[in-house]
Design a protein around this motif. Structure first.
Motif, mmCIF file in Angstrom:
data_model
loop_
_atom_site.group_PDB
_atom_site.id
_atom_site.type_symbol
_atom_site.label_atom_id
_atom_site.label_comp_id
_atom_site.label_asym_id
_atom_site.label_seq_id
_atom_site.Cartn_x
_atom_site.Cartn_y
_atom_site.Cartn_z
ATOM 1 N N ALA A 18 0.858 -1.174 0.000
ATOM 2 C CA ALA A 18 0.000 0.000 0.000
ATOM 3 C C ALA A 18 0.900 1.231 0.000
ATOM 4 O O ALA A 18 2.068 1.157 0.380
ATOM 5 C CB ALA A 18 -0.924 0.005 1.218
ATOM 6 N N GLY A 19 0.341 2.353 -0.396
ATOM 7 C CA GLY A 19 1.123 3.579 -0.429
ATOM 8 C C GLY A 19 0.443 4.599 -1.309
ATOM 9 O O GLY A 19 -0.515 4.294 -2.027
ATOM 10 N N SER A 20 0.936 5.824 -1.279
ATOM 11 C CA SER A 20 0.363 6.886 -2.091
ATOM 12 C C SER A 20 0.883 6.804 -3.521
ATOM 13 O O SER A 20 1.852 6.101 -3.818
ATOM 14 C CB SER A 20 0.717 8.252 -1.485
ATOM 15 O OG SER A 20 0.229 8.361 -0.165
ATOM 16 N N VAL A 21 0.219 7.538 -4.392
ATOM 17 C CA VAL A 21 0.644 7.607 -5.787
ATOM 18 C C VAL A 21 2.064 8.175 -5.857
ATOM 19 O O VAL A 21 2.414 9.119 -5.136
ATOM 20 C CB VAL A 21 -0.325 8.493 -6.596
ATOM 21 C CG1 VAL A 21 0.174 8.684 -8.021
ATOM 22 C CG2 VAL A 21 -1.708 7.867 -6.605
ATOM 23 N N ASP A 22 2.896 7.568 -6.709
ATOM 24 C CA ASP A 22 4.272 8.007 -6.959
ATOM 25 C C ASP A 22 5.228 7.735 -5.802
ATOM 26 O O ASP A 22 6.331 8.286 -5.762
ATOM 27 C CB ASP A 22 4.337 9.512 -7.314
ATOM 28 C CG ASP A 22 3.632 9.825 -8.624
ATOM 29 O OD1 ASP A 22 3.604 8.927 -9.501
ATOM 30 O OD2 ASP A 22 3.105 10.951 -8.770
ATOM 31 N N ASP A 23 4.831 6.896 -4.856
ATOM 32 C CA ASP A 23 5.758 6.492 -3.801
ATOM 33 C C ASP A 23 6.747 5.435 -4.283
ATOM 34 O O ASP A 23 7.681 5.090 -3.553
ATOM 35 C CB ASP A 23 4.995 5.946 -2.584
ATOM 36 C CG ASP A 23 4.460 7.055 -1.694
ATOM 37 O OD1 ASP A 23 4.831 8.212 -1.928
ATOM 38 O OD2 ASP A 23 3.679 6.757 -0.772
ATOM 39 N N GLY A 24 6.513 4.895 -5.491
ATOM 40 C CA GLY A 24 7.423 3.900 -6.043
ATOM 41 C C GLY A 24 7.029 2.470 -5.722
ATOM 42 O O GLY A 24 7.879 1.577 -5.745
ATOM 43 N N LYS A 25 5.730 2.256 -5.462
ATOM 44 C CA LYS A 25 5.297 0.925 -5.059
ATOM 45 C C LYS A 25 5.475 -0.101 -6.173
ATOM 46 O O LYS A 25 5.940 -1.220 -5.933
ATOM 47 C CB LYS A 25 3.831 0.988 -4.613
ATOM 48 C CG LYS A 25 3.294 -0.323 -4.090
ATOM 49 C CD LYS A 25 1.966 -0.129 -3.388
ATOM 50 C CE LYS A 25 0.998 0.624 -4.265
ATOM 51 N NZ LYS A 25 0.721 -0.113 -5.527
#
Length: 441
Positions: A18-25
């Motif tokens: 999980a993570g925000s947009v553009d965090d590099g997930k």
């Protein structure tokens, strides 16, 4: 016959990202697949060619996982995709979930059966609003273990200070949400370059903890991903098998997947909601008969007595049988554009049972940004979390979600179109969260 789950559960880890947009997930997931040699050579070649066409010097590993055309064009993950990889120590099933707030429903779906979630933050941005929302959702879902991957750590001027600050802020958040410190691990990583993913990085001398792969390989996990507490048998009946053939003229079996506990021939069981008791005569499967079957196994139970059992009923151990509920308190994450208001008439799906339901009151809405509650709001909007009361037309045999994740969860469904409107948890899921003073609606 031995049960496959007895031999493999301790070697299998179900995790989600999980993570925000553009965090590099997507890059991190691609790096995990690449570093564990879980992708084919022709896939790497295709990604390398596509990266060169885009003017990149190194392969864009996010292309390994963003499979939909819309995902590649927008540079964001849209749908939940399940990835499979392994190391010599453990096998992994990874639910790669979207980061955009619009797709919170997908995150709920992907994390609902996870034993561990890797939550990403961008080192340049730190803990943002979407990080707090994801952490709150994961806490309510009862995810046992959490990894904070502080990504792009190579792009900040003072990485040691930045990592310490983000870790401290995240530690306060997770503590308020009910996680113990030993259940949360912070790791500075660079998914692009592979720092601290599979190989310990010389660029992070301030960090002496495990790499991400090392932690995933060694973290102790409960083999039963569905509950924090051990419970007896929970067997939702999916289908009643009655061949009525010359070979099987009197065969009556009850097929389904064991949601919790285990079962053996000779065990006493109770059928819910009727409350009729009998014993298990035999356990059938396509692979033959079983001497014992555990949670996660799909089987057919043959009962000693000719009792009335239908799809939607639950066969349970009588010692700790769940209560049959006609009205109950629940915590829901609303997943629809149209707001939820008191008095809404919906369908409720619990296990294999679908019944009509009415939403009574909205007791409080959870403000995940400030860790407070808003009492008796008029409605719940998209992606909001609230505690409500529900009344159902047919009783459901359910556990509190904090006792068993699978038998304590349900869906609210639009009776007109069949769309899923909410993911629900039986009981007050907000009780485990350290809420501050309530604020007016």
């Amino acid at each position: 016959m031995s049960d496959f789950h007895e031999r493999t559960d301790t070697q299998l880890l179900r995790l989600a990202t999980a993570g925000s947009v553009d965090d590099g997930k997507s890059t991190l997931v691609g790096r995990l697949l690449y570093d564990t040699k879980s992708v084919l050579a022709d896939q790497i070649d295709a990604v390398t060619r596509a990266s060169v066409d885009r003017g990149l010097d190194t392969p864009d590993l996010s292309l390994l996982v963003d499979g939909l055309r819309a995902e590649r064009e927008q540079g964001i993950t849209i749908d939940v995709a399940y990835r499979y990889f392994a190391t010599p120590k453990r096998s992994f099933v990874l639910a790669d979930t979207p980061g955009h707030v619009q797709y919170t429903r997908n995150t709920v779906s992907g994390a609902s059966t996870a034993q561990l979630v890797v939550l990403l933050v961008d080192a340049r941005k730190g803990v943002v609003a979407q990080t707090r929302k994801h952490a709150a959702v994961l806490a309510l879902l009862g995810v046992p273990k959490l990894v904070l991957a502080v990504n792009k750590i190579d792009l900040v001027e003072d990485p040691a200070t930045v990592f310490a600050q983000i870790s401290a802020e995240f530690g306060e958040l997770t503590s308020s949400l009910g996680w113990a410190p030993e259940d949360v691990q912070e790791i500075p990583v660079s998914a692009l370059h592979g720092d601290n993913v599979a190989v310990r990085s010389e660029n992070t001398p301030y960090y002496d903890g495990p790499t991400l792969i090392e932690y995933l390989e060694s973290v102790p996990v409960d083999a039963d991903v569905h509950g924090r507490h051990e419970t007896g048998l929970r067997f939702p009946v999916q289908y009643v098998i009655r061949p009525r053939t010359a070979e099987y003229p009197d065969y009556r079996g009850y097929a389904g997947q064991i949601a919790a506990g285990s079962v053996r021939p000779g065990d006493e069981v109770v059928v819910l909601p009727s409350g009729v008791r009998t014993t298990v005569e035999r356990i059938d499967s396509p692979d033959g008969e079983f001497d014992v079957a555990h949670a996660g196994r799909s089987v057919t139970l043959i009962l000693a007595d000719d009792v009335d059992v239908s799809r939607g009923d639950i066969i349970a151990s009588p010692q700790d049988a769940p209560e049959s509920l006609s009205e109950f308190e629940a915590t829901v994450c609303w997943l629809a554009e149209k707001p939820l208001r008191p008095g809404a008439r919906l369908l409720l799906k619990h296990g294999t049972r679908v019944t009509q339901a009415i939403v009574g009151t909205i007791e409080e809405r959870f403000d995940e940004q400030n860790l407070t509650s808003v009492p008796t709001p008029d409605s719940i909007e998209l992606n909001e979390i609230a505690r409500i009361t529900v009344r159902v037309a047919e009783p459901i045999a359910a556990d509190d979600y904090r006792v068993n994740r699978r038998s304590g969860s349900f869906l609210l469904i639009d009776p007109a179109g069949g769309n899923t409107l909410a993911a629900g948890l039986i009981g007050n899921g907000l009780a485990a969260i350290d809420l501050g003073d309530s604020v007016p609606a």
